[in-house]
Structures are given as structure tokens and as C-alpha cells.
Design an enzyme around this catalytic site. Sequence first.
Site, PDB file in Angstrom:
ATOM      1  N   HIS A 178      -0.554   0.885  16.224  1.00  0.00           N
ATOM      2  CA  HIS A 178       0.302   1.186  15.421  1.00  0.00           C
ATOM      3  C   HIS A 178       1.697   1.143  16.008  1.00  0.00           C
ATOM      4  CE1 HIS A 178      -3.428   2.483  13.574  1.00  0.00           C
ATOM      5  NE2 HIS A 178      -2.650   2.439  12.323  1.00  0.00           N
ATOM      6  N   GLU A 238       0.858  -1.245   0.030  1.00  0.00           N
ATOM      7  CA  GLU A 238       0.101  -0.015  -0.098  1.00  0.00           C
ATOM      8  C   GLU A 238       1.083   1.153  -0.143  1.00  0.00           C
ATOM      9  OE1 GLU A 238      -2.055  -1.053   3.749  1.00  0.00           O
ATOM     10  OE2 GLU A 238      -3.226  -2.655   2.637  1.00  0.00           O
ATOM     11  N   PHE A 291       2.403  -1.087   8.379  1.00  0.00           N
ATOM     12  CA  PHE A 291       2.578  -1.165   9.937  1.00  0.00           C
ATOM     13  C   PHE A 291       2.531  -2.814  10.339  1.00  0.00           C
ATOM     14  CE2 PHE A 291       1.462   3.155   9.880  1.00  0.00           C
ATOM     15  CZ  PHE A 291       1.882   3.775  10.701  1.00  0.00           C
ATOM     16  N   GLU A 349      -4.771  -6.379   2.294  1.00  0.00           N
ATOM     17  CA  GLU A 349      -3.710  -7.113   2.731  1.00  0.00           C
ATOM     18  C   GLU A 349      -3.754  -8.821   2.476  1.00  0.00           C
ATOM     19  OE1 GLU A 349      -4.831  -4.780   4.544  1.00  0.00           O
ATOM     20  OE2 GLU A 349      -3.272  -3.484   5.201  1.00  0.00           O
ATOM     21  N   PHE A 352      -0.776  -4.610  11.192  1.00  0.00           N
ATOM     22  CA  PHE A 352      -1.714  -5.012  10.182  1.00  0.00           C
ATOM     23  C   PHE A 352      -1.547  -6.414   9.700  1.00  0.00           C
ATOM     24  CE2 PHE A 352      -1.587  -0.470   8.318  1.00  0.00           C
ATOM     25  CZ  PHE A 352      -1.868   0.285   9.607  1.00  0.00           C
ATOM     26  N   ILE A 353      -0.534  -7.101  10.204  1.00  0.00           N
ATOM     27  CA  ILE A 353      -0.171  -8.582   9.777  1.00  0.00           C
ATOM     28  C   ILE A 353      -1.348  -9.142  10.162  1.00  0.00           C
ATOM     29  CG2 ILE A 353       1.293  -9.422  11.425  1.00  0.00           C
ATOM     30  CD1 ILE A 353       3.229 -10.125   8.980  1.00  0.00           C
TER      31      ILE A 353
END
Lengths: 342, 322
Positions: A138, A39, A93, A70, A96-97
Site C-alpha cells: 500500500h 470503490e 491505492f 477493479e 491495486f492497479i
Amino acid sequence: MSENGKQAPDGRQLNISQLIAETIGIEMERDPGIVFLGEDIGYSGGTFGASRDLFRRFGEWRVRDTPISEMGFAGMAVGLAMSGWRPLVEIMFVDFIGVCLEPVYNAIAKNRYMSGGHVAMPVTIRAAGGCIGVAAQHSQTLWGMLAHLPGLKVVAPSNPLDYRGLLAASIESEDPVIVIEHKDAYLRKTTEFPFGTEVPRGRYTVELGKANVVRRGGDLTLATLSTMVEKSLAAADVLHAEGVGVEVIDLRTVVPLDDATVTDSVARTGRLLVVDEDYLSFGLSGELVSRVVENLGPSAVKGVSRLANPDLPIPAALSLEREVIPNEARILSAARAIVGSG
Amino acid sequence: MSKVPTLLDRYRLMVTMRAFEEACAQGIPTGELRGELHLADGQEAVAAGMVGALRSDDWMVSTHRGHQHAIAKGVPLEEMMAEVYERVTGLSRGKGGHVHLFDMERRFSVTGIVGSSLPVALGHAYACRLDDSDSIAVGITGDGGTNTGQFHETMNMAAIWKLPLVILVENNHYAISVPAEEVIAGRGIAERAEAYGAWGRRVDGTDVEEVAAAFAEAVRHARGGSGPALLEAVCFRFRGHYEGDIDHYRKSVVKRRMREEGDPLAIVRHRLLERGEVDEAVIAGVEGEARDRIRDILQKVREAPGPDAAEAFRDVFAEVSA
């Protein structure tokens, strides 16, 4: 460090995000099979600037601005890898995984194993981690959680030399690697770091799984990684003035974990302090202490201690974040306590 | 397969698929296999309908119910059955098992996570564009998979980048136990293509000729550079979701009727005879050959050893530091 067309440092004032972008560019020039997905990596050059100029140089098919999907683009990396390409995926970040952990831990991490070695997954995932005052969703580092999952190598560089060398080694690796870059490093000049400031302009790699003894000392082994290396070095300076010798080891990679280097050090110092920005429980610090004690036997160890986030979500207020994350003062206290205790 | 298969060719394939699944089911009562086995009896027309339009250089990513798709892609039967039976002679030397089949030579793989096959196929389709080849990718999922985020993310990305991707949805009416019509919003699965400006079609998935015609059109669309195609094939799953499924969520009268009226093998057999293309003896010959072939394979698989203990410790990483 293996060298390959290495050129001398040229005194340029790069920051880490520029260094990363330049490194990706060098790798993409070297290997036309690398395709970069993520992104905001194209038009904007990366949320942290770590892909600047690559879109212009390599075009939209090799540097692909993805939708905010994702799961979709992490899964795409699996198909690309099976088709013979080498995907480099940016998860903006590391927090976000969680959105795409399924393809990461079920396919990227396991396909080699589940196929009996017939399928290669040379996927590199880059993600930003660590605290810079941006609160609970984050700010995580998550390397302990990722290291827990078999099949993933996990890297967290601390200094400019390693930011380039470990990333190049990760991209070159036949195995899946997750590189967790610290957000606090991106905008800092390479010259501002306490070591590893002399970065060759050319290509080189730093082997995954080899810890770096960045300071010698005889009284305490302090093992850490990422930005905590710098904080630990500052604490070691203070302790040196107090007559306490601290050996500071930059682990560089969580998987493979170079417990041999740490064990050798603790065999001399007798004491181990692990400093970790990640959560305390069920993670890197406990794993490393266990391995060292197993390797040496409990009688050879005078003391072990861990300093990490005490299993708290990271609070928004900077004053509270400072309470949660190890800092120089708390490293000093922990080191004094373990040295003083025996 | 370079030439378009005849209906008898497809029948041969379909009876092979049925016999293969029955041979897998034989491992349950003997304890050789556990209940985590997803068989596709009743869905043969969907898999067999893909043959002819697909080339050996096309990619296929299948589901937990993937044996028939693998057969359609040309994956060797013995290596696949050996993997189902977790033998060292299997595709992955017994480390993948039946929901993790990989055959890179035939460009075939499976993921056991519903919906996750589609982004993988999307990656293959993206690679086809990067390679500047006219290969395509087929991603297969079930009706349940069309409610995952991966389905929508894949449709969206394939459409914006006009990727050569066919998404084949086997709508067997049940997402495990939940009726599809209760959990799928909108007019239907095929209609979801419209939202992405993609080609979309629904066919009777019990009719191999209908599937073959529609699938060939979907492949032409994708190969021609017009972006993704979504083909929904409506079919029946004769057995439970898995071999331990007591399948109490479907009425026995419904289950009986689908076997009587919706068996794709019976439909083809009837059609072959009706058209006078072949007689009963030819059909019996084809059925007998398939049965014998699979019986021989099962016997060889059962005689093959399991993996040795050291196998468990191999293949986590390509590069292991000293």
C-alpha cells in the site's frame, strides 16, 4: 496556468483531499459527460475523503460506488469512453492497479493507436501512492512502471495549486491520464505547503508536460516530483547556507517528461541529481539522466546522481521505511557528494 | 436490419462469413499473414443468429475470433479484410490487425484478451442507462472466457445495476486445447446466470434458427430493463485455435464428425431444400454471389498498399506537447 473564471484565493483552510473533491465537483458541473467510478467514493466520500459530497450532488449514476472489481470497472471505463462519456476512475491505492493493469495498458492506453486514431480514450485514473508507513502493498508510487507503457500520461502533483490544476487538465485531456496523489498530502492544509498555497476558488488548468522551476540556483540541478519536492527544497535551504546554489525542478508529470527544462538547467549548472520516491532501477531517474546526457553530450555534464528507493519492497516498520525512502538528510548527502566531486 | 431476416437471408450471411474466413486463410501460405489468425469456420450460426434482434444503435464487443460478429454488425467487409491484411485501407490503417477491429460507426470493437470484452460491453450498457436510451450492449466471449474474473465481475455488476447487457458465450468446447468440461465447475455455463439472478439459456449453436429465437429473447429481456441475459451457444470450431495450431488435442475422427454433422451451413441448406422454400439453383446462386463478392474484395485488398512508415508514429496520443 490557464485561467477560466478564476477567482481570488479566499483564505479558506482546505486540506488536499477537500481540494481534490472540490475540483472533481467543478469538473463534473462543467462537463455533464464525466462519470466517476470507484470503490468507496459514494457513501463514504472516499477512503481519503477526496470525493466527499459528490454522491449527494451528482447521484449514483454519475458517482458510482463499485464492487471490489477493479478489472470490471476499469474495463467499463473503456466502453464508457467509446460511448462518448468521460470516465474518471479511482483506484484506491495505486498498488491495486496490478489487479486491472490489463484494461489499463491494453485498452485504455492502446485503443487510440490500434484504431488508427478513430477511438478516443479520455479516461482519467486517480490513485493514491507513496509512503506513509503502510508497508509493501500500500506504499508504492509506480509512476515509473506506468510511464513505461506507451499511451498513458502520468501525473504526480506536489503542491495545492497543482493538485487542482493538473487534475483539471487531466480530466479535460483527450488522452488517458493516471494521476498519482500522495497519501501524505491528503490531510495537509493547503497553507502548510512551501509553495502553491494560493489556490483560486474557480477553475483553472496546469498544462501537462511542463516542469516547474521552484527554486533557482547555479551549482546543481535537482529534479524531482510529488512530496520529494518539499524535502528537496528543505535540503536546498541548508545547502544555500553552505554557499551551494541548488536549482529545484518539480517535474509535475512523468509522461510527458519535460526533459527540456531540466536540460536547460543542467546546461548552466553542469550537475544533475534526480530524487525519486519510486524504485531506482529502470525508472524515472535513469530515464531523465539518460535524456539530459544525450541532449547535452557527456562532456557538458560534470556529474549525475540518483537517489531513489534502492529496489526494495517497502518494509512495514517505520524505522525501516525511513531507510528505504529518500529524506532530507540523504538528499543533502547526495547533493554534497555530487557538488564536491567536481 | 430492420425486418426479421428470412432463413435464406441468414444463409447468405453465413456463406459470406465462411467465404470471408477462407479468404483470410489464403494469406497464410503466401506469407501475407502470420499464424496469429483466429478463424471461426463452423461458428457461423451463432453470429448470423444475432442479426434481426440487434439494432444499428446497439453496441457489440467481440473477441479474438470476431470477423463473423463484425459481419453480423454490418462492419464493411472490404475495410475489415484490409485490416486483417494490414493495409492502409483497413479500419485502423493496418495498426490494429485482425484481433483489434474498431468500427465506431457500427458500434463494434474487439479486444484480443480473453474475457476482457465483457467489462467493455458493461461500460457500453452503463452508458445506455446514462444516456437514457433503449440501446443495449452485447459482449461476446468463449467458453474459456467464462472462467475469467471479468466474466463474473461483469455478470455481478450488470445484475446489481440491471444493465441492458447480453453476454453471448460461444462454447466451442475448447479453451485453446483444454476441454471445457474439464475446467468449468458447476452444471454448465448458462447455469452460471442463476447465481446472479440473471436470465440464462443454452442453445444449439449450430442451428441458426434456434440461436436467433433465443438471442431475440435475450435481447428483449435486456432491452426491457430486466438486467443481463446470458446465452450459451454450443458450437464447433472447425479449425485450430489459430492458424499455426497443429490441433493434435482433438482426435481426427471427432474433427471429421463435427464437420459432417455439425456444419451450420449444411444444416440450413438441407432445411431450405426440405421446406421447399428454394431450390438448388437459388442456393447455388447465393453461394456463388458470396464467393465472387469475397474474391473481388480479396483482390482489391491485395492491391492496396500497406501503411507508410510514418503511420507507426501516429495516434499514440491525441495531444502531443511541443
